[in-house]
Design a protein around this motif. Structure first.
Motif, PDB file in Angstrom:
ATOM      1  N   PRO A 111      67.757  37.916  48.440  1.00 60.35           N
ATOM      2  CA  PRO A 111      66.508  37.155  48.525  1.00 60.35           C
ATOM      3  C   PRO A 111      65.445  37.714  47.579  1.00 60.35           C
ATOM      4  O   PRO A 111      65.382  38.912  47.326  1.00 60.35           O
ATOM      5  CB  PRO A 111      66.086  37.326  49.990  1.00 60.35           C
ATOM      6  N   GLY A 112      64.621  36.826  47.066  1.00 65.46           N
ATOM      7  CA  GLY A 112      63.573  37.246  46.145  1.00 65.46           C
ATOM      8  C   GLY A 112      62.208  37.358  46.801  1.00 65.46           C
ATOM      9  O   GLY A 112      61.227  37.685  46.126  1.00 65.46           O
ATOM     10  N   ASN A 113      62.127  37.103  48.132  1.00 60.04           N
ATOM     11  CA  ASN A 113      60.804  37.079  48.767  1.00 60.04           C
ATOM     12  C   ASN A 113      60.121  38.438  48.731  1.00 60.04           C
ATOM     13  O   ASN A 113      58.898  38.523  48.606  1.00 60.04           O
ATOM     14  CB  ASN A 113      60.906  36.574  50.209  1.00 60.04           C
ATOM     15  N   GLN A 114      60.926  39.537  48.813  1.00 62.60           N
ATOM     16  CA  GLN A 114      60.301  40.859  48.778  1.00 62.60           C
ATOM     17  C   GLN A 114      59.654  41.127  47.416  1.00 62.60           C
ATOM     18  O   GLN A 114      58.561  41.667  47.331  1.00 62.60           O
ATOM     19  CB  GLN A 114      61.332  41.960  49.066  1.00 62.60           C
ATOM     20  N   VAL A 115      60.349  40.730  46.364  1.00 70.66           N
ATOM     21  CA  VAL A 115      59.827  40.949  45.011  1.00 70.66           C
ATOM     22  C   VAL A 115      58.579  40.098  44.787  1.00 70.66           C
ATOM     23  O   VAL A 115      57.586  40.560  44.214  1.00 70.66           O
ATOM     24  CB  VAL A 115      60.909  40.626  43.960  1.00 70.66           C
ATOM     25  N   VAL A 116      58.625  38.864  45.261  1.00 72.29           N
ATOM     26  CA  VAL A 116      57.457  37.982  45.133  1.00 72.29           C
ATOM     27  C   VAL A 116      56.281  38.561  45.913  1.00 72.29           C
ATOM     28  O   VAL A 116      55.137  38.572  45.430  1.00 72.29           O
ATOM     29  CB  VAL A 116      57.792  36.557  45.636  1.00 72.29           C
ATOM     30  N   GLY A 117      56.554  39.073  47.124  1.00 75.48           N
ATOM     31  CA  GLY A 117      55.490  39.680  47.925  1.00 75.48           C
ATOM     32  C   GLY A 117      54.892  40.892  47.242  1.00 75.48           C
ATOM     33  O   GLY A 117      53.672  41.091  47.243  1.00 75.48           O
ATOM     34  N   GLN A 118      55.754  41.726  46.636  1.00 76.74           N
ATOM     35  CA  GLN A 118      55.255  42.908  45.921  1.00 76.74           C
ATOM     36  C   GLN A 118      54.405  42.493  44.730  1.00 76.74           C
ATOM     37  O   GLN A 118      53.317  43.041  44.503  1.00 76.74           O
ATOM     38  CB  GLN A 118      56.432  43.752  45.449  1.00 76.74           C
ATOM     39  N   TYR A 119      54.877  41.525  43.966  1.00 76.12           N
ATOM     40  CA  TYR A 119      54.149  41.041  42.791  1.00 76.12           C
ATOM     41  C   TYR A 119      52.790  40.469  43.205  1.00 76.12           C
ATOM     42  O   TYR A 119      51.765  40.748  42.579  1.00 76.12           O
ATOM     43  CB  TYR A 119      54.982  39.990  42.067  1.00 76.12           C
ATOM     44  N   TYR A 120      52.779  39.685  44.286  1.00 77.38           N
ATOM     45  CA  TYR A 120      51.535  39.087  44.759  1.00 77.38           C
ATOM     46  C   TYR A 120      50.519  40.158  45.138  1.00 77.38           C
ATOM     47  O   TYR A 120      49.341  40.078  44.781  1.00 77.38           O
ATOM     48  CB  TYR A 120      51.833  38.190  45.958  1.00 77.38           C
ATOM     49  N   ASN A 121      50.975  41.187  45.860  1.00 79.32           N
ATOM     50  CA  ASN A 121      50.060  42.257  46.254  1.00 79.32           C
ATOM     51  C   ASN A 121      49.487  42.991  45.049  1.00 79.32           C
ATOM     52  O   ASN A 121      48.312  43.344  45.016  1.00 79.32           O
ATOM     53  CB  ASN A 121      50.775  43.268  47.159  1.00 79.32           C
ATOM     54  N   PHE A 122      50.335  43.243  44.056  1.00 80.26           N
ATOM     55  CA  PHE A 122      49.859  43.930  42.863  1.00 80.26           C
ATOM     56  C   PHE A 122      48.846  43.068  42.103  1.00 80.26           C
ATOM     57  O   PHE A 122      47.817  43.560  41.639  1.00 80.26           O
ATOM     58  CB  PHE A 122      51.034  44.271  41.943  1.00 80.26           C
ATOM     59  N   VAL A 123      49.143  41.773  41.970  1.00 85.52           N
ATOM     60  CA  VAL A 123      48.258  40.886  41.214  1.00 85.52           C
ATOM     61  C   VAL A 123      46.891  40.768  41.882  1.00 85.52           C
ATOM     62  O   VAL A 123      45.849  40.793  41.220  1.00 85.52           O
ATOM     63  CB  VAL A 123      48.904  39.494  41.043  1.00 85.52           C
ATOM     64  N   ARG A 124      46.870  40.666  43.195  1.00 81.04           N
ATOM     65  CA  ARG A 124      45.588  40.514  43.885  1.00 81.04           C
ATOM     66  C   ARG A 124      44.978  41.858  44.255  1.00 81.04           C
ATOM     67  O   ARG A 124      43.940  41.919  44.898  1.00 81.04           O
ATOM     68  CB  ARG A 124      45.748  39.651  45.136  1.00 81.04           C
ATOM     69  N   ARG A 125      45.627  42.976  43.839  1.00 78.98           N
ATOM     70  CA  ARG A 125      45.115  44.326  44.093  1.00 78.98           C
ATOM     71  C   ARG A 125      44.762  44.480  45.577  1.00 78.98           C
ATOM     72  O   ARG A 125      43.598  44.631  45.951  1.00 78.98           O
ATOM     73  CB  ARG A 125      43.904  44.622  43.212  1.00 78.98           C
ATOM     74  N   ALA A 126      45.771  44.448  46.403  1.00 73.07           N
ATOM     75  CA  ALA A 126      45.594  44.303  47.848  1.00 73.07           C
ATOM     76  C   ALA A 126      45.061  45.552  48.549  1.00 73.07           C
ATOM     77  O   ALA A 126      45.616  46.003  49.539  1.00 73.07           O
ATOM     78  CB  ALA A 126      46.916  43.873  48.481  1.00 73.07           C
ATOM     79  N   GLY A 127      43.978  46.117  48.034  1.00 74.26           N
ATOM     80  CA  GLY A 127      43.320  47.217  48.725  1.00 74.26           C
ATOM     81  C   GLY A 127      44.116  48.499  48.775  1.00 74.26           C
ATOM     82  O   GLY A 127      43.963  49.285  49.715  1.00 74.26           O
ATOM     83  N   TYR A 128      44.962  48.744  47.777  1.00 80.88           N
ATOM     84  CA  TYR A 128      45.819  49.932  47.820  1.00 80.88           C
ATOM     85  C   TYR A 128      45.012  51.221  47.878  1.00 80.88           C
ATOM     86  O   TYR A 128      45.366  52.153  48.597  1.00 80.88           O
ATOM     87  CB  TYR A 128      46.761  49.957  46.613  1.00 80.88           C
TER      88      TYR A 128
END
Length: 225
Positions: free
Chosen positions: A85-102
């Motif tokens: 499944p690609g959902n994990q990669v998409v989720g990781q990419y989305y978090n990085f793009v929106r800078r999810a408060g890391y």
């Protein structure tokens, strides 16, 4: 031809850039050609996702690329584990793009590891810190040299009875006589949970210290953020 390096960043690669932005590692170093990381540890995504990146297309080993005939044309495919499944990669990419408060999340986890747990567990009595959680929100504890009659493996087993899984292990070569408990503070591990774990550490220490007639010092009750 000079040496090239691969970095196994595991979980620390998704913590260090946010807690220590001036730290030089990874592609900042010219000899590093590839880096892998485990997104499910501190990447704030679904479980069971890891990934690897190369500095450039030229650095990707050719024997990892498979050429298949798909719909009448050549399609190069690169994968380490066939299809998944690609959902994990998409989720990781989305978090990085929106800078999810890391940055804020990693700082909060470090505060919990240092002030909320490691320093307070070390204050119970028999425990001593091997690391404090300041580099990444992971720390290790051992029993003081003068403690006898039980081990960190006994403490881990007792904590498991309370519902906690705290890994225990011996250190690598040339330090095999040192055994530690390792605690990783992840997102979702709140101050309340830190207090609960601390209370169960205290119960475990009281149980084993009581067998030898010693009573460990109780920890501070105030959570330090």
């Amino acid at each position: 031809m000079g040496h090239h390096f691969h970095i196994d960043a595991a979980g620390g690669g998704l913590v260090a850039p946010f807690l220590h932005p001036d730290l030089k590692w990874g592609f900042r170093l010219p000899l590093v050609k590839s880096i892998n990381a485990s997104g499910h540890i501190y990447g704030l995504v679904y479980p069971d996702v890891g990934w690897v990146v190369w500095r450039s297309h030229e650095d990707l080993p050719g024997d990892l690329v498979f050429h298949v005939n798909y719909l009448g044309g050549d399609m190069p495919i690169f994968t380490l584990n066939f299809s998944r499944p690609g959902n994990q990669v998409v989720g990781q990419y989305y978090n990085f793009v929106r800078r999810a408060g890391y940055v804020q999340i990693m700082e909060a986890l470090r505060d919990t590891a240092m002030g909320g747990l490691s320093s307070r567990v070390a204050g119970i009595g028999p425990f001593e810190r091997v690391s404090d959680g300041s580099a990444i929100p992971v720390f290790a504890l051992k029993l003081k040299d003068e403690v006898s009659g039980y081990s960190v493996f006994d403490i881990s087993d007792k904590l498991r009875q309370f519902g906690w899984q705290v890994p225990d292990c011996a250190m690598p070569k040339r330090a095999e006589d040192v055994a530690v408990l390792r605690i990783a503070v992840r997102e979702g591990f709140s101050a309340d949970m830190a207090d609960m774990l601390l209370a169960d550490f205290t119960k475990a220490a009281h149980f084993f210290e009581g067998l030898s007639g010693n009573a460990p010092k109780p920890p501070e009750k105030q959570f330090v953020h």
